[in-house]
Scaffold this active site. Structure first.
Site, short mmCIF file in Angstrom:
data_model
loop_
_atom_site.label_atom_id
_atom_site.label_comp_id
_atom_site.label_asym_id
_atom_site.label_seq_id
_atom_site.Cartn_x
_atom_site.Cartn_y
_atom_site.Cartn_z
N HIS A 87 -45.24 -5.06 8.76
CA HIS A 87 -46.01 -3.81 8.63
C HIS A 87 -45.94 -3.04 9.95
CE1 HIS A 87 -49.25 -1.07 7.55
NE2 HIS A 87 -49.77 -1.31 8.76
N GLU A 96 -23.99 18.77 -17.09
CA GLU A 96 -23.82 17.39 -17.55
C GLU A 96 -23.77 17.34 -19.07
OE1 GLU A 96 -23.34 13.76 -18.50
OE2 GLU A 96 -23.25 14.17 -16.34
N ALA A 107 -17.19 -0.51 -4.85
CA ALA A 107 -16.40 -1.19 -3.81
C ALA A 107 -16.85 -2.63 -3.62
CB ALA A 107 -16.52 -0.43 -2.49
N GLU A 116 0.84 -1.21 0.00
CA GLU A 116 0.00 0.00 0.00
C GLU A 116 0.87 1.25 0.00
OE1 GLU A 116 -2.37 2.71 -0.34
OE2 GLU A 116 -3.43 0.79 -0.25
N ALA A 136 -23.13 14.83 -13.72
CA ALA A 136 -24.34 14.48 -12.95
C ALA A 136 -24.39 12.98 -12.65
CB ALA A 136 -25.59 14.91 -13.70
#
Length: 466
Positions: A445, A203, A321, A33, A181
């Site tokens: 519900h 956009e 992801a 990393e 957008a």
């Protein structure tokens, strides 16, 4: 010199999850990393910090505009932006530390530095202490993506910002211009709109959130406009003048025509992301890329060079992801001799605005293009009891089912908590469910997911509450 079964380059959701699964399966594993912290773009400067600001700004907006109608009198809320940013950073820190803990728990070696594939089976890591060479049987490239640049515009992360800068502004801009957008532009635009900015979105295409079912996208745009968003569609930004106290963006119709100027305080460039392969040495070892700069892989995530694999944003498919995580698990299982697999037909996508927009499977446009006959069931949240009492009646659920077999092919939810509700649709589709299966499943519900059941009933024109 260290010898590994697997070295993963990059510790975003794809990379670190791949390493964990490989370690669980008994492979001696290391990660490389370049950042001081693990977690990649997602945890450090993407999904996690943006959700913190979305959550905080939503509560701020609710306190200012929604509380009184429910009998809660608190007066006008005051914004302490520095404290809100500290709240965001604390959330990031907790998640990053969580990944560090998981590396230790699973006995995964972490090498901090920039990774380069010197040859198949060899990864060079350039860190503070110099260069270390890791010998390994397999290499997984999980280096993710970076912000796509806008031609002729330089991002300084002060006034012209990418998503990174937009997550760390030190004051609320009077006017924010969002270029693009898509998901990132609309999420971060909504954060700053709630905190007091005027937001205008430019956009290039003639619609917002490309790839999402068009009917859903159109209603989403209407809701955002009601909240105060201004949109200029079929428009391109050709340059931004930074010489004055305010930015001056030059825009013109996408098809060509007269230019106009938009004055703003901050411009967010959010036109997409591109694969990050810089400095990996792919050319030297002969790893093939496609014309869009993505690493070419086969059905088992293998590149054309034996022993080198790739997952996540750096290969084809949606830059999400959770897609990267599933690919990470799959490639680890393949390397351990198991049958790793990703079902690309059932990968949900979520826009974490308010209301949320969540989608899984095919849109109507996809099905029309493929010539597949389908039935549609829709149910609005205005007819859902819980949504009414919660004052969350924006949006609807839409289910697309195969006309012959009734198999669910796509589910689209525009509404409060859509990101959580889409999980039911994903599970149903993973098991090959019909709309009848969802319709016959008892839903608690009063809940928002009852709208999913009602939309399933509506596929056969038998919704009960409308």
């Amino acid at each position: 010199m260290s010898v590994y079964d697997l070295v993963v380059i990059g510790t975003g959701p794809g990379g670190y999850v791949c390493a964990i699964r490989a370690a669980q399966l008994g492979l001696k594993t290391a990660v490389v990393e370049k950042r001081k912290t693990l977690g990649g773009t997602c945890l450090n400067i993407g999904c996690i910090p943006s959700k913190a600001l979305l959550h905080a700004s939503e509560l701020f907006d609710e306190a200012g505009h929604g509380f009184e109608a429910m009998g809660i009198k608190v007066g006008k809320p005051k914004l302490d932006l520095a404290a809100m940013m500290a709240f965001k950073d604390e959330g990031v820190d907790g998640n990053v530390k969580g990944v560090e803990f998981l590396m230790k728990k699973n006995k995964i070696d972490v090498h901090v530095g920039t990774g380069r594939i010197a040859a198949p089976g060899k990864v060079e890591v350039t860190g503070e202490a110099g260069v270390t060479t890791l010998d390994t049987k397999a290499i997984v490239i999980a280096t993710g993506s970076e912000v796509a640049p806008l031609k002729g515009v330089t991002i300084d992360e002060q006034r012209i910002v990418s998503s990174t800068g937009a997550l760390s502004l030190d004051k609320v801009p009077k006017k924010l211009l969002v270029v693009g957008a898509g998901v990132i532009g609309l999420e971060l635009g909504s954060v700053w709109r709630r905190l007091g900015a005027e937001v205008e979105v430019v956009e290039f295409l003639d619609r917002i959130v490309p790839g999402i079912d068009l009917e859903v996208a159109k209603q989403f745009q209407r809701i955002l406009q009601k909240q105060g968003f201004a949109f200029r569609l079929s428009t391109k930004v050709t340059g931004i003048d930074t010489s004055g106290a305010r930015l001056k963006a030059t825009v013109e119709p996408a098809a060509g025509g007269d230019a106009a100027t938009i004055d703003c305080d901050v411009a967010l460039i959010a036109i997409g992301r591109v694969p990050y392969t810089q400095g990996l040495g792919l050319e030297a070892v002969g790893v093939a890329l496609d014309p869009r700069g993505r690493v070419i892989t086969d059905a088992h995530f293998a590149t054309n060079v034996p022993g080198i694999y790739a997952i996540g944003d750096v290969i084809a498919g949606p830059m999400l992801a959770h897609k990267a995580e599933d690919e990470g698990v799959a490639v680890a299982e393949i390397l351990a001799g198991k049958a790793g697999h990703v079902n690309y037909d059932v990968i949900p996508g979520v826009v974490y605005t308010s209301p949320e927009l969540a989608s899984v499977g095919k849109s109507e446009e996809d099905l029309k293009a493929a010539g597949i006959a389908y039935n549609v069931g829709k149910f609005p949240f205005t007819a859902n009891g819980r949504a009414k009492v919660n004052r969350q009646t924006d949006g609807f659920v839409k289910i697309l089912a195969d006309a012959k077999t009734d198999r669910v092919l796509g589910v689209h939810i525009l509404g409060a908590d859509a990101g959580n509700m889409i999980a039911e649709a994903a599970v149903a589709m993973e098991f090959g469910a019909s709309s009848e299966d969802i319709a016959r499943t008892c839903h608690a519900h009063p809940t928002l997911p009852e709208a999913v059941k009602e939309a399933a009933l509506a596929v056969e024109k038998r919704a009960l509450h409308m």
